[in-house]
Design an enzyme around this catalytic site. Structure first.
Site, PDB file in Angstrom:
ATOM      1  N   GLU A  47       0.915  -1.088   0.087  1.00 45.68           N
ATOM      2  CA  GLU A  47       0.072   0.021  -0.047  1.00 45.68           C
ATOM      3  C   GLU A  47       0.817   1.259  -0.002  1.00 45.68           C
ATOM      4  O   GLU A  47       1.927   1.092   0.564  1.00 45.68           O
ATOM      5  CB  GLU A  47      -0.822   0.062   1.271  1.00 45.68           C
ATOM      6  CG  GLU A  47      -2.205  -0.441   1.052  1.00 45.68           C
ATOM      7  CD  GLU A  47      -2.253  -2.027   1.434  1.00 45.68           C
ATOM      8  OE1 GLU A  47      -3.159  -2.950   1.092  1.00 45.68           O
ATOM      9  OE2 GLU A  47      -1.235  -2.391   2.111  1.00 45.68           O
ATOM     10  N   THR A  48       0.268   2.226  -0.638  1.00 43.15           N
ATOM     11  CA  THR A  48       0.800   3.591  -0.461  1.00 43.15           C
ATOM     12  C   THR A  48      -0.056   4.511   0.102  1.00 43.15           C
ATOM     13  O   THR A  48      -1.357   4.632  -0.351  1.00 43.15           O
ATOM     14  CB  THR A  48       1.149   4.261  -1.693  1.00 43.15           C
ATOM     15  OG1 THR A  48       2.332   3.475  -2.270  1.00 43.15           O
ATOM     16  CG2 THR A  48       1.917   5.740  -1.510  1.00 43.15           C
TER      17      THR A  48
END
Length: 263
Positions: A47-48
């Site tokens: 994830e970002t």
């Protein structure tokens, strides 16, 4: 375009190479969704987290390499770590607004950061043959479903021994969590599989504990628990059920600081 600060943080870890890595990008304003997705693909992390500062706190969004998701625990912890460590944030609690699950907060107490997330109820379902087949198990104690599948096994050793065929899980159209009672200091353990994503097995998954904590609180008859995700990297989580909310505590360390240059 002005360079964008970039951080990579190991969340639910007290040392480098533990826990779950997340990219974090503070923004001055929201970029187009297509740009956020391309950035997430380039970062190639599970994830970002992107956030924008507002008068009330921070707006927070999470992207995988496939698209935007409704909740991510370790990337929220990573974003809070960045704000506490690098933004001269004076308070002990950070307030995030989100698009899908409403307000979230993260509170700092020493090295521990505690997420305040919604609790998710899960419903029992019949075990799908494909689900058990891809996990390489013949039977289980129980299968439940909320956002993800939760497969309950007998012991920590069983959870650790699973060798999942994660690509074969793609037709299930859900992520898969396996869990069991823990040993020693741990009340329960888990692992989390992400078919079709850049990271097939998530090292430590905060969001799925929104489902795990209510389940184990009922089973164990206690509202405060210690959990561990027994992936290769692994991580510890302090867990508490408070009404319709769960508190999920962990530590975080910075791995990398840099700049994103969009042209």
């Amino acid at each position: 375009m002005q360079p964008i600060d970039f951080y990579m943080v190991d969340a639910f870890a007290d040392s480098t190479f533990g826990g779950n890595a997340a990219a974090v990008c503070p923004l001055t304003e929201w970029l187009p969704d297509d740009t956020l997705l391309k950035m997430s693909k380039q970062h190639n992390q599970s994830e970002t987290a992107f956030f924008v500062t507002t008068d009330e706190g921070f707006e927070l969004r999470w992207f995988t390499t496939q698209g935007e998701i409704n909740l991510c625990g370790h990337a929220t912890l990573a974003a809070a770590h960045v704000i506490f460590e690098y933004f001269d944030y004076p308070q002990t609690t950070i307030h995030f607004s989100t698009r899908f699950v409403g307000p979230l907060s993260v509170t700092r107490n020493g090295e521990w950061l505690t997420l305040d997330f919604p609790a998710w109820d899960s419903e029992p379902v019949m075990p799908l043959p494909l689900l058990l087949e891809t996990l390489g198990i013949g039977e289980c104690k129980e299968v439940r479903v909320a956002r993800d599948y939760m497969v309950v096994l007998e012991s920590q050793q069983q959870v650790e021994a699973v060798r999942a065929d994660i690509n074969a899980m793609i037709p299930l159209d859900k992520m898969v969590c396996i869990t069991a009672p823990g040993e020693g200091e741990y009340d329960f353990v888990s692992r989390f599989f992400c078919p079709g994503e850049a990271v097939p097995e998530d090292p430590v998954t905060g969001s799925t504990h929104s489902m795990l904590i209510p389940y184990w609180a009922e089973k164990l008859g206690k509202t405060r628990m210690m959990a561990r995700q027994v992936s290769e990297r692994g991580g510890d989580l302090r867990c508490q059920l408070v009404g319709d909310r769960v508190l999920i505590g962990g530590k975080a360390v910075t791995y990398l600081i840099g700049k994103v240059l969009l042209r």
